[in-house]
Every structure is written in C-alpha cells, then in structure tokens.
Design a protein around this motif. Sequence first.
Motif, short mmCIF file in Angstrom:
data_model
loop_
_atom_site.label_atom_id
_atom_site.label_comp_id
_atom_site.label_asym_id
_atom_site.label_seq_id
_atom_site.Cartn_x
_atom_site.Cartn_y
_atom_site.Cartn_z
N LYS A 235 46.05 -127.19 99.59
CA LYS A 235 46.41 -126.37 100.76
C LYS A 235 47.25 -125.17 100.30
CE LYS A 235 44.76 -129.05 104.07
NZ LYS A 235 43.94 -129.84 103.11
N PHE A 236 46.96 -124.03 100.90
CA PHE A 236 47.78 -122.83 100.69
C PHE A 236 48.01 -122.24 102.07
CE2 PHE A 236 49.57 -119.70 97.91
CZ PHE A 236 49.49 -118.51 98.59
N ALA A 237 49.22 -122.39 102.59
CA ALA A 237 49.48 -122.08 103.99
C ALA A 237 50.75 -121.26 104.15
CB ALA A 237 49.61 -123.38 104.79
N VAL A 238 50.70 -120.30 105.07
CA VAL A 238 51.85 -119.46 105.41
C VAL A 238 51.88 -119.33 106.93
CG1 VAL A 238 52.91 -117.19 105.22
CG2 VAL A 238 51.78 -118.19 103.23
N LEU A 239 53.04 -119.49 107.52
CA LEU A 239 53.16 -119.33 108.97
C LEU A 239 52.71 -117.93 109.39
CD1 LEU A 239 56.61 -121.00 109.77
CD2 LEU A 239 54.34 -121.88 110.34
N PRO A 240 52.04 -117.81 110.53
CA PRO A 240 51.55 -116.49 110.97
C PRO A 240 52.62 -115.42 110.98
CG PRO A 240 50.59 -118.22 112.33
CD PRO A 240 51.61 -118.89 111.45
N LYS A 241 53.84 -115.75 111.38
CA LYS A 241 54.88 -114.72 111.48
C LYS A 241 55.35 -114.24 110.12
CE LYS A 241 58.85 -117.87 111.91
NZ LYS A 241 60.00 -118.24 112.76
N HIS A 242 55.02 -114.97 109.05
CA HIS A 242 55.40 -114.57 107.70
C HIS A 242 54.22 -114.00 106.91
CE1 HIS A 242 59.57 -115.99 107.49
NE2 HIS A 242 59.19 -116.97 108.27
N GLN A 243 53.08 -113.89 107.53
CA GLN A 243 51.93 -113.29 106.85
C GLN A 243 52.08 -111.78 106.89
OE1 GLN A 243 48.43 -114.92 108.74
NE2 GLN A 243 48.96 -117.02 108.19
N GLY A 244 52.16 -111.17 105.73
CA GLY A 244 52.36 -109.74 105.66
C GLY A 244 53.77 -109.34 105.27
N ASP A 245 54.67 -110.32 105.07
CA ASP A 245 56.05 -109.98 104.69
C ASP A 245 56.34 -110.28 103.23
OD1 ASP A 245 56.27 -112.72 104.58
OD2 ASP A 245 57.95 -112.88 105.97
N GLY A 246 55.30 -110.52 102.43
CA GLY A 246 55.48 -110.77 101.01
C GLY A 246 55.47 -112.24 100.65
N THR A 247 55.57 -113.14 101.63
CA THR A 247 55.63 -114.57 101.33
C THR A 247 54.38 -115.06 100.61
OG1 THR A 247 57.05 -114.95 103.26
CG2 THR A 247 55.94 -116.87 102.34
N TYR B 112 60.03 -124.10 105.02
CA TYR B 112 58.62 -124.37 105.32
C TYR B 112 57.95 -123.19 106.03
CZ TYR B 112 59.41 -129.15 103.80
OH TYR B 112 59.71 -130.26 103.04
N ALA B 113 58.31 -121.98 105.56
CA ALA B 113 57.59 -120.79 106.03
C ALA B 113 56.24 -120.68 105.35
CB ALA B 113 58.41 -119.53 105.77
N GLY B 114 56.11 -121.28 104.18
CA GLY B 114 54.84 -121.29 103.45
C GLY B 114 54.88 -122.40 102.43
N ALA B 115 53.69 -122.83 102.00
CA ALA B 115 53.63 -123.91 101.01
C ALA B 115 52.28 -123.87 100.29
CB ALA B 115 53.83 -125.28 101.68
N ALA B 116 52.33 -124.28 99.02
CA ALA B 116 51.11 -124.49 98.22
C ALA B 116 51.14 -125.93 97.75
CB ALA B 116 51.07 -123.52 97.04
#
Length: 637
Positions: free
Chosen positions: A503-515, A476-480
């Motif tokens: 919903k299109f959501a990515v945890l802040p710490k995984h934003q920018g790592d390709g997720t 659950y680092a990200g989900a659509a």
Amino acid sequence: MLAPSARVGCRSAIAPASAHARSAQTFKAFYATIRSLRQTYEPPEPDDVEPSEKDFILSLLRANPSLRDTKSYLASFGPRPQPPKSPALRPEETPVSTEKDVAADAETKPPDIKLAPSPVVASILNPVHRRTALIKLQAPFTDRQLESIARGMVYLEKLGLVSVIVVENDQLPRGDSGERAAMLEETMRVVNALEKQGARARPVLGAVVRLGPKPEDETSTEPRDYTIPEAHTFPSDLVHIRSALRAGEIPVLAPLALDSFCRSVRVDANDVIAALVRGMAEVAALDSSPALGEDSPSLSPDEVDLTPLRLMIITREGGVPSYARQGMPHLLVNLTSEYQYIRETFDPRWKAAHPTALSNLELARTCLAFMPPTSSAVMVSHRSPSHLIGNLITNKPAFSSSLPHALLQGNRKLTPHTPTLLRRGLPIRVVRTVQELDKRKMRTLLEKSFRRELEEDAFWQRMERDLDFVIIAGDYAGAAIVTREPCPPGTPSAIGPITYLDKFAVLPKHQGDGTVDFLWVALHDETYGLGLPFSANPNGGKEGKGEGRDLVWRSRADNPVNKWYFERSTGHVRQGDWVLFWCDAEVRLKTEEGRRANAGLSYLEDWERGRLATWTDVVMKIPSSWKPKTKQIGNAS
C-alpha cells in the motif's frame, strides 16, 4: 530554464563616502521624481511590450500545472463562489415568450458569436484575490541581474502575488560610517529596477520592526522547533506596508530596526524578514477574526491578504547543496525531518560558493513555522525568474526529488542554480511490527486514500504474517506498507523473497504538499536504494546501511497514478487489468555496470532470468484488501 554557466561577476554597490552623503540628501527628491513620472508615464507601444509578455506566457507554459495545481492556485487567487441571486421578478411578472418572439430573436441574432475565454485562463491572468510574499534580495546584484529579478516580481504581481521585499547586501561592512546611506541607496536601486519594469514600488526607508524578541517569547516555556526571531513587530508598525499594498505598490525595505533607545540601526535582514512574516500573519488573523462579525467582508476589494503565502530567497548562489548530488542543490527539503541532517552533512568546501545557505535554511524554518501549512519557501538564483512562476502556480520543486537519481544526475537542466523548495513537512518514521501501528488511524488513512472499505480481519492477519516495515509520515498523513512475499521452493535467492509495496497511501488533504515525494524518497532509501551513500537520510530506518532489494508492486491498469509510477520504476509489464511495476536494486546495477565497463549491460542479465515470471506468479495471487465493490478506484492492491 536554467543554463549551466560560470558565476556572473557582481559589481559592488559600495560607493565612496562623498557619494554616500550626496545620495542620502537626494533620496527624497529622487523618490518624488519617480512618483511624478508615474503620473506622466506613457504606456509603451505594443511592439515594445511584446517580448516581456511572451516571456510571461512562456513562463506560465513551462510551469505545466496539473489539474490539482490549477485548482490549488485558483483556491488562493481565483474568484470565490457567490451565493445564487434571488430572481428580480415575481413569478406572476415573469414574461412568457411566444413562438413568434423566438423566431424574431433568431432573425435578429448576429451570425458570429464570440465565445467567452476559459474561466481558468481568465482567473490566472486576472487574479481576483491578491496575496503576499516575503522576498529576501541577497545583494549585491548588477543592474542586469536586478532587471531580471524585477521582471520576476512583475510576473508574480500579474498572478496576484504581491512582493514585500527586504534588501540585504553582504559586501557592505558592518559598522562602517556610510553603512546606512549605502544600504538605503541599494534599496533605491531595487525600487528603480522595479519601476523600469512597469511596477509601482515604494521605498520604506524607516524601521518597521523592533529589535529583540517579543516579550511573551522570553517567558514562554512552550517547546519550539524553530529559532525565535531577534526582532518583532506590532500591528501599528505595519501601517506603511499596508498603505503601499493598498495603493498597488511593492514595498521595498532596508534591513533596519528600532533599538531600545528608538534609534534606527542596521540588523541582519533575516531578523527583519522573520519578524515581518510573524507580524503579517498575526495581523491577517486579526483581520479575519470572528469578532468583526460574520456578515462583514474579510477583505475590501483594494485590500491585500497579509498572510504570507510564499517566502522567496533570491541570491547569486541558488539552492542548498546536497550531499546526495555531489554538491548540486537539494530539490525538495522536509524541514521537520531533514533540517539538522542537512546542517551536519554540509561540506565545509561548499562554504565559499554558498556562504549564506545554512543561515537561509534556518530563516526558512523559522518563517514557515508562522505561515500556513500549505506555504513554501524557495531559495533561487537571480538567473531563474521563470522558476518563481512555476513555484507559485504548482508549489512544487523544479524537478521531483523522488525521481531516480540516475535520471536526475543525467539531466542537463539540473545545474548549480536549480532552486531548492522548502516545506515545513512532516516527521518520517519507520516501524517494523504490527504492534507499533495505530490500527484505527491506519484504517482511516487507507480508506480515505483509496475510497474503499478495508477488509480488516484479513488485512491485519496478512500483515502479522508478511509485514516487513511501514513508513509513516506525520500522524498517519501518509504511509507506505511493504511486505516480504515468500516464493515457491527452489526460487533463487536473488529473486525471492519479494519486497512488495502493498500500500502507498496519502490523505487527500496532503496530496500536493510534498508528502508523496517525502514518502517515496524514504521508500527508496529502505529498499532499492539501500546501500548507497545518498540513502542515509534521517527517516528512522536503516540509514543507508544494508543491501538493496528489488521493489515490486502492482496497480490497476486504469489508475491515473500510473503515469507517476512509470517515471519512477525501472520497468513494468501489463497483466490483464493490472500493471506490474518494479525498481531494480541500484547497488546491484552499479556493480554490474562497473564489472562490464564499456561493454554495457545486456538486455537480460543472468540474475534477472526467471524473476519476472516468479514476480507475476506470486504478486498476482495476493488477495485484495478491500471489501467487494463494483469498480476499483485505489492505486494499488
């Protein structure tokens, strides 16, 4: 940027046997000469260095880093925040300025005050913390090609990334009598090329790794998703590399290892690099161990952080060919979920032009297992030194893999030499019922991503009724979240029901790592890209089988993410405080284009009539998922 051109012929680095013997005897004298030249080296005139400096600045500009990219770069290389200094004077000793003093200061103040340079620019051009990258040079290269590669290494060093280079030469036959001498000569060519570009390089001509896996690897039963390196190191083996880095020199190594009889033998460069990545990461962990004491500095000013931040594989062939782009390179690879599938879909016809693509793919997977989660590997052609800078500053591919395929295929900048960025990535899976979801983790993901409090009862009731599927990245680092929204009675089947991105959501710490890109590619494969051959990706969904559907979603008009949505959508329309986006089913567009041939598509097709009004009517009535708040911050409803 890269230019589409024919492959450049490469001069073989194999010398006659007599030359091998002669060059072997002159290595020591040659290196001593280089070291003496450093002491008498006169810096070139400004006119001589101006072109390369311009190239460096242009490469920085081409990288076009976002604010998040810049912050990430500065977090690795920029100055650390310093604790506030205590006042030097006691309160009773603090001088008090009078109006007369202020007036006198104003009179003596110079009229022109030179402003200090931007701290961001100053930090990029004068990095405080130096980090390391492992570089594999897949020779042979011509002198001109080595010059381009060396220039890229110098650019990276200016930005704080110091290279540890391992040289390989595919054209040197194994077991040849002059094999070792020729390999060392190739190493010296790289050293010489670096020196000519103004770098300080040190050849490490002895073996620094030991043949065979680490003893604990043979007895361990721990499951692994990578190949165990066929070589290893101990902390004491890295003394030559640490010495070179501490002296401001780039270590250049030949692919040699010590066997069980302490003989130095040539091995595959991939084994040397994998052993170095693991060994350097372990030594760096020891350097920062709490056992050293909390008050002790982690690194002295002349020390380099040995934790490998990047793996760069520089070849003549470029990135890994992609089945989705008719042999053009993959742009971004999620090794956790795509590694095996890329191997299975590798066309045997690509082997001649990309002989080391799969072995380098395996090397990247092994190395990234020992590197920090934010690290990446890049497979790049010798033609692309500027891409090395872009990768360092942004940690992103040359082009986003989630852009529409038609846009990527028609982009002339996408060539066979476009780099492939590889990330450790996360597993991607598709679930189709609410019962398969972890509601607690999903709520945490949504609330942290949107910075809103979820109206749980209403949200889950709607999901029970309308959920189509959910794509989940990792734990659950990200989900659509995609729903099927019913349309009014009488709506044509070509329009409804609506496939809606709720919903299109990515945890802040995984934003920018390709997720984000990994999620959107999976979303494309399950909706508007369904039915196309390049949508058969291993994400646990329909694997490309089925009929593509239009994807619709809405976003607040002031959402900063909208720029990203504009680039990936087929169209959009403003609806008050909202923007309605959609992506047309790609198979339907291709079918219509084929039917009309050269006549082209009209502005409005028959199957499009009335759909926008229906979408607007249905989507704008979908209730909010959030508890009331003064201002909306999220990136969808």
